[in-house]
Design an enzyme around this catalytic site. Structure first.
Site: not given
Ligand code: GDP
Ligand code: MN
Length: 385
Positions: A108, A196
């Protein structure tokens, strides 16, 4: 403003950020031919402005071009329900065909504006592919934060810190440095509020690529990015919010019972707080801004009433530039034209307040006039009890 994954990936490519090949398919034949170009297999991905598509059935693997065509057909027009869309789901109107990647690790990475430090901050975690909110709630120690000094940009040692945190080594380590630097550059130049990458993937060949991408832009900076504005997809925005934006009004949908018409974001916050304080919650709020016309106020009131969640309306206006008589006139006009079936409480203060109150009381409509903010909140909450 938010954009789709396929649009975000176009921007990533412009900045040299690695991402799988992919293309939007317009029909099933095209879904098949793109899949053929990718060697006969593909990932078929629903494009909606919400995450969690994988679990909701919006990301499917096609082993043949025919299967890609089938999946395309099934996905286009489907109502996709994910954790982020809420139970009502979102209709899929665009389908993206992606070249499949062999994944070794899912990580991530995001950049966002940390309001506490006032700095663009990178968040990195080895827990990719799952919602970062879950990681933050259960294993916050697995998220590493790096705040970027705007005068320096993302420094080499910071990129290395992120790479270490992600457990990268060898070629992947080197490639990640370029990836992070380019992503930071994109973030700043395009005036993003969030980028993101979830998951950021290490492939079995050791490449570091963005398998998914979500970008949000700072609305206040959109005026200098016409190329971003062109990405706007009105299908993804709530109808009431689009309707409101046509009149220069700002409408926000919430999930309580009381519709709120206010002027100014600060007063909106105070109004919502005091409604909560008195034991109810806002269904929405509509900010009519500084110098709205009677026509705009009328439309504001109409938009609030069209929200099916509204059980009562609180109009809370502090007239400075905005004149109370204009607000009252707009409310009365809207109430006459549309017909109001829910209780309405109005609190006016400031410029031309007496004229405003007179218009309301002489209208013959059942509008309760409140003496102050506290009184208004008390009355509107009582009206739905
Ligand atoms: P989201 O569920 O909306 O966040 O959609 P993503 O694009 O992140 O995809 C969800 C999941 O599907 C990823 O976390 C991967 O596990 C899987 N996935 C997506 N694309 C590929 C691919 O090209 N190869 C493999 N092996 N898995 C993929
Ligand atoms: Mn994702």
């Amino acid at each position: 403003m938010n954009i789709h994954e396929y649009q975000a990936k176009e921007i990533l490519r412009q900045y040299g950020v690695a991402t799988p090949k992919g293309q939007v398919a317009r029909d099933r034949a095209e879904a098949a031919s793109i899949t053929r170009d990718f060697g006969g297999q593909s990932v078929v991905k629903a494009q909606i402005h919400a995450g969690g598509r994988g679990k909701g059935g919006g990301v499917k693997f096609a082993k043949t071009p025919d299967e890609a065509a089938e999946l395309f057909d099934r996905m286009l027009g489907m109502n996709l329900v994910t954790k982020q869309t809420g139970p009502e789901g979102r209709k899929v109107q665009t389908v993206f065909i992606s070249d499949p990647v062999d994944i070794a690790r899912e990580l991530y990475l995001s950049f966002l504006v940390d309001r506490a430090t006032g700095r663009v901050t990178a968040l990195a975690s080895t827990e990719g592919g799952v919602e970062i909110e879950e990681v933050a709630a259960h294993t916050p120690e697995k998220i590493v934060k790096v705040a970027v000094d705007p005068a320096i940009g993302l420094a080499g040692h910071q990129a290395r810190e992120l790479a270490f945190a992600l457990g990268l080594s060898g070629e992947s380590f080197k490639k990640s440095g370029v990836f992070f630097q380019n992503l930071y550059k994109l973030f700043v130049e395009k005036d993003c509020s969030m980028v993101e990458i979830n998951p950021l993937v290490v492939t079995t060949q050791g490449d570091v690529i963005a398998l998914d991408a979500k970008i949000s832009f700072d609305d206040n900076a959109l005026f200098r990015h016409p190329e971003i504005v062109a990405y706007r997809d009105l299908n993804e925005e709530a109808e009431a919010e689009i309707d409101a934006s046509k009149f220069g009004l700002n409408f926000i949908k919430l999930d309580g019972d009381i519709g709120c018409m206010v002027n100014g974001a600060g007063l909106a916050m105070a109004t919502m707080d005091i409604i909560q304080h008195h034991g109810s919650s806002p269904a929405n709020f509509l900010d009519v801004g500084g110098g709205a016309s009677e026509e705009a106020v009328k439309n504001a009131f109409r938009i609030i009433l069209q929200d099916p969640g509204v059980k009562a309306v609180l109009v809370n206006i502090f007239g400075g530039i905005m004149r109370c008589d204009i607000v009252a006139g707009g409310v009365v006009k809207a109430a006459r034209e549309i017909g109001v079936t829910v209780p309405v409480v109005v609190r006016l203060e400031g410029t031309n307040v007496e004229e405003g109150k007179k218009i309301l009381s002489e209208s013959g409509l059942r509008i309760q006039v409140a003496s102050d903010l506290d009184d208004a909140a008390r009355k509107v909450v009582a009206s739905i009890r």
